[in-house]
Design an enzyme around this catalytic site. Structure first.
Site, PDB file in Angstrom:
ATOM      1  N   SER A  19       0.827  -1.201   0.000  1.00 30.33           N
ATOM      2  CA  SER A  19       0.000   0.000   0.000  1.00 30.33           C
ATOM      3  C   SER A  19       0.863   1.255   0.000  1.00 30.33           C
ATOM      4  O   SER A  19       1.918   1.305   0.656  1.00 30.33           O
ATOM      5  CB  SER A  19      -0.897   0.018   1.238  1.00 30.33           C
ATOM      6  N   TYR A  77      -2.897   0.162   9.762  1.00 31.91           N
ATOM      7  CA  TYR A  77      -2.961  -0.499   8.462  1.00 31.91           C
ATOM      8  C   TYR A  77      -1.654  -0.290   7.711  1.00 31.91           C
ATOM      9  O   TYR A  77      -1.042  -1.237   7.193  1.00 31.91           O
ATOM     10  CB  TYR A  77      -4.136   0.052   7.651  1.00 31.91           C
ATOM     11  N   LYS A 106     -17.647  -1.709  -0.164  1.00 30.01           N
ATOM     12  CA  LYS A 106     -16.715  -1.118   0.793  1.00 30.01           C
ATOM     13  C   LYS A 106     -17.318   0.011   1.612  1.00 30.01           C
ATOM     14  O   LYS A 106     -16.698   0.494   2.563  1.00 30.01           O
ATOM     15  CB  LYS A 106     -15.472  -0.606   0.054  1.00 30.01           C
TER      16      LYS A 106
END
Length: 320
Positions: A116, A140, A178
């Site tokens: 990411s 995250y 999502k």
């Protein structure tokens, strides 16, 4: 046999669609369908088998389970940047990824995984695949960064294809499940349909209203990069996956308004809870991609949003 984790999710389901288009149907799909609405991403796909994520990783560590694996595309993760239960995030994103990679090494199977761009944090140190640029600011991001570090240590000791993709701001079909984490293009589309307005944050970090910039990339381009590296197993390492060009949220909203032929932009106060934990600017350094030999041009926001809304609004119309 091909394994796709997170296969009912956004990027995973698009990847399965592309594999099907290549004639690949011997696909094991791994996910966690606590949100059963994600099955809508699977209804038009061809797979050979399905496993829940917890069941799968245990079986994958069993000798003799699943042989002749052509590739593992590891897209599954807890992707909520607002999740601060560190133990939960590390178990799902770091430990799980390590277990899968170790299994691939034991089977001599290619391992292509989702990292990411969040590992770059605020981005003030740049967006190069370089340890000096990596300063994660949420759990995250830290879990993705730490797995990249694990991969870096293993790469010199292994020979199997191992590729990590640092996705920037991905948008496109099959993301509707999502909810709040869906792309701004998705939300702006609904807002223009329902309210004739696209609602953007006011300025932050010294930027004018709606002028925060991100590297927005269409999911079709992301899938194409994944498959290119699978086709070129000699290319290993960690790569940024973005367009290399930052565009404003205003540009995304305007592309949505242009597609509908109506609507205006409305600015709303910047949320307090995002201050200090928000990327106001991202732009991928894609020199690594180009040096690896990936030459395809990426869709601009104007091109990509129009393509997405063609699909999204046709899909919405079909459900009415």
């Amino acid at each position: 046999m091909i394994i796709v984790t997170g296969g009912a999710g956004f990027i995973g389901s698009n990847l399965v669609r592309a594999l099907n288009d290549r004639g690949e149907k011997d696909i094991v799909l791994v996910d966690h369908l606590a949100n059963g609405r994600k099955m809508l991403n699977l209804a038009d796909l061809e797979i050979a088998d399905y496993f829940d994520k917890s069941e799968f990783v245990q079986k994958f560590e069993t000798p003799g389970f699943l042989k002749n694996i052509k590739a593992v595309f590891h897209q599954g993760a807890c992707s909520a940047t607002t999740e601060w239960d560190g133990r939960f995030v590390m178990e799902n994103n770091y430990d799980y990824s390590k277990r899968l990679l170790d299994g691939c090494i034991a089977r001599n199977a290619p391992f292509l995984y989702a990292s990411s761009a969040s590992v770059y944090g605020s981005g003030r140190h740049g967006f190069r695949v370089d340890r000096r640029c990596e300063h994660p600011i949420n759990m995250y991001a830290y879990s993705k960064f730490q797995f990249d570090q694990y991969v870096r240590r293993l790469l010199p000791e292994t020979s199997i294809p191992i590729v990590g993709f640092r996705y920037f701001n991905v948008y496109g079909p099959r993301e509707q499940h999502k909810g709040a984490m869906s792309s701004t293009a998705y939300h702006f589309n609904r807002q223009v349909i329902e309210q004739k307005k696209a609602r953007l944050f006011e300025g932050s970090d010294g930027m004018a209203d709606g002028e925060q910039r991100r590297d927005f990339i269409h999911v079709g381009d992301v899938v194409d990069v994944n498959l290119w590296f699978w086709d070129h197993p000699e290319r290993r390492g960690i790569y940024n996956v973005g367009t290399g060009k930052a565009e404003t949220f205003n540009a995304v909203a305007q592309a949505v308004i242009d597609w509908h032929g109506e609507g205006v932009i409305e600015y709303i106060p910047f949320p307090e809870h995002l201050k200090g934990a928000y990327q106001s600017y991202t732009q991928a350094d894609i020199s690594g991609l180009r040096e690896a030999g990936y030459e395809k041009e990426f869709l601009t926001v104007k091109q990509g949003v129009a393509k997405y809304l063609d699909w999204l609004n046709a899909d919405l119309a079909n459900k009415l």
